[in-house]
Design an enzyme around this catalytic site. Structure first.
Site, mmCIF file in Angstrom:
data_model
loop_
_atom_site.group_PDB
_atom_site.id
_atom_site.type_symbol
_atom_site.label_atom_id
_atom_site.label_comp_id
_atom_site.label_asym_id
_atom_site.label_seq_id
_atom_site.Cartn_x
_atom_site.Cartn_y
_atom_site.Cartn_z
ATOM 1 C CD GLU A 222 -6.039 1.348 -5.120
ATOM 2 O OE1 GLU A 222 -6.938 0.479 -5.155
ATOM 3 O OE2 GLU A 222 -5.702 1.942 -4.076
ATOM 4 C CG ASP B 4 -2.056 0.962 1.134
ATOM 5 O OD1 ASP B 4 -2.320 1.462 0.027
ATOM 6 O OD2 ASP B 4 -2.688 1.221 2.174
#
Length: 479
Positions: free
Chosen positions: A265, A151
């Protein structure tokens, strides 16, 4: 010899002629992996037909090599949910919530998820997070696909350790390269900023972009976008360098993965200004035309998405803006919308589900840790008071990288309340935010004691997580 057999025992998991299970082993009652069959790759002590193994990272990896469902995989544009676990004990509760609230398996989970920032503050590393997830996925006998999210990757140098640990989902965070001032710059300033872009990396020029975006309306099916020159200049100045930075990290990932697939992402949610629907279209178009394998995109939506609390803003405006973002997403039909700082946004989950359907990724981080603190407040009030005071002492320092409305003066000292009132503090706005963002200071000082407490009350923690995440999951899976 074996007591307190885990769910995949006493017969254990049998696969390819081998049998594995977890059990508490006398005389100490320590949790161990029992290997019955081929022992290559495992280290432990022999006991008859069994090899008794401690729960080391090496044994986790050996088990992963034998059982294919213990390896995370790319999830693509499938409806997905990111379960952050800052402590390493939350996955059983996450699994429980999925099995309870989503028995049809609509959500694909991400069980190993930690940002570079979280790892730095907690002195963890990608492998530590992954190994904790592997043991829990095995213990819970979860055999459906699951992912692992590196992340908020901000630099190409962050990639290698996550790739080596088997992560499959990479959240590129180019927010340091977003020019928030472009939101209000005049046209002359915007032109100067666009002229200064490294056009050789973009492999185009402004004349070509103006022709593509401004010379005709862009039909999205449900709506039509019209770019004037000011709109294009603003999008290009604001996000052009973020696109370039995403290309650099994508190139690093491609070099590391070779022909193997991975999920990517692109997230611009941690920025000062909302992403307009035109800017969303610009970002997606510029990434996809260059072959970036985007499966998820996280715009900065209108309103406030703050840590650990519900959405703050005009719901009607949010819904109107979301509908346009969904129209852009559906026009490309290549990726899903990612809802960052997605925990506890209960008022907008039904809105998101109504418009985006299954084309959503919900990302949570610290809410599982807050539920752990709730168990501490219930089971050991004196310890929770120490935790609270640590948070109060470190808030001013730890809050610096977050957007918060927390007023620390509204957080009562731990000794100002009776024991029975402490659990309710977890739901009080200011206390919740303060505890959320001081996780590094709290877990570095009290993490070992908190893990010991949770290990002593695993059913409490599992039940709390199951209740909490059922509220997150249900709006997206109800018919």
């Amino acid at each position: 010899m074996y007591t307190n057999i885990q769910p995949n025992a006493p017969h254990g998991v049998e696969y390819d002629g081998d049998r594995f299970f977890l059990a508490d082993v006398a005389p100490t009652g320590a949790r161990r992996l029992i290997v019955r069959g081929r022992r290559a790759g495992f280290s432990g002590e022999s006991h008859g037909d069994d090899l008794i193994c401690t729960l080391t990272p090496e044994n986790a990896r050996a088990l992963q090599a034998r059982l294919p469902w213990l390896t995370p995989q790319p999830l693509g544009a499938h409806l997905s949910f990111g379960f952050g676990d800052r402590i390493g004990l939350a996955t059983p509760g996450h699994v429980g919530a999925l099995r309870s609230a989503d028995p049809a398996g609509k959500f694909a989970p991400i069980f190993a998820q930690q940002s570079v920032r979280e790892n730095d503050r907690l002195h963890r590393n990608p492998d530590t997070v992954m190994v904790a997830a592997i043991w829990s996925v095995f213990a819970e006998d979860w055999r459906q696909p699951w992912g692992a999210d590196a992340d908020h990757v901000k630099e190409p140098a962050h990639v290698a350790s996550f790739v080596a640990s088997g992560y499959t989902f990479f959240t590129v965070d180019p927010s340091d390269h977003v020019d928030n001032a472009a939101q209000s710059d005049d046209l002359a300033t915007l032109r100067a900023k666009c002229d200064a872009l490294p056009w050789e990396i973009l492999a185009t020029d402004y004349t070509a972009l103006r022709a593509e975006y401004c010379d005709h309306a862009i039909d999205l099916g449900e709506t039509t976008l019209h770019f004037d020159e000011a709109t294009l200049l603003r999008a290009l100045a604001k996000y052009g360098r973020a696109v370039i930075h995403t290309l650099a990290i994508t190139a690093t990932l491609r070099a590391a993965f070779g022909d193997k697939p991975f999920d990517l992402e692109m997230s611009v949610d941690e920025t000062d200004t909302p992403t307009s629907v035109h800017e969303h279209y610009f970002i997606a178009n510029e990434l996809l035309r260059r072959g970036v394998p985007v499966v998820s995109l996280a715009p900065r939506f209108v309103g406030k998405f703050q840590k650990g609390v519900d959405y703050m803003g005009d719901l009607a405006l949010f819904e109107a803006e979301l509908a346009q973002h969904v129209a852009v997403m559906r026009a490309f039909d290549r990726y899903k919308l990612s809802i960052h700082t997605g925990s506890d946004k209960f008022t907008i989950y039904p809105i998101i589900a109504r418009h985006a359907g299954a084309s959503v990724h919900v990302k949570t981080a610290g809410t599982s840790y807050l539920e752990a603190l709730r168990i501490a407040a219930l089971r050991n009030p004196a310890f929770f008071r120490c935790v609270l005071e640590t948070g109060r002492a470190h808030y001013e320092h730890d809050k610096k990288s977050y957007y918060l409305d927390c007023r620390p003066e509204n957080v009562p000292p731990g000794d100002a309340l009776p024991d029975a009132d402490l659990p309710a503090l977890i739901d009080q706005f200011d206390t919740r935010q303060l505890l959320h963002v001081t996780f590094g200071s709290i877990l570095n000082e009290h993490g070992a004691a908190l893990r010991e407490l949770l290990a002593a009350h695993p059913d409490d923690y599992r039940a709390a997580l199951q209740r909490h995440f059922t509220r997150h999951i249900t709006p997206f899976v109800v018919e």
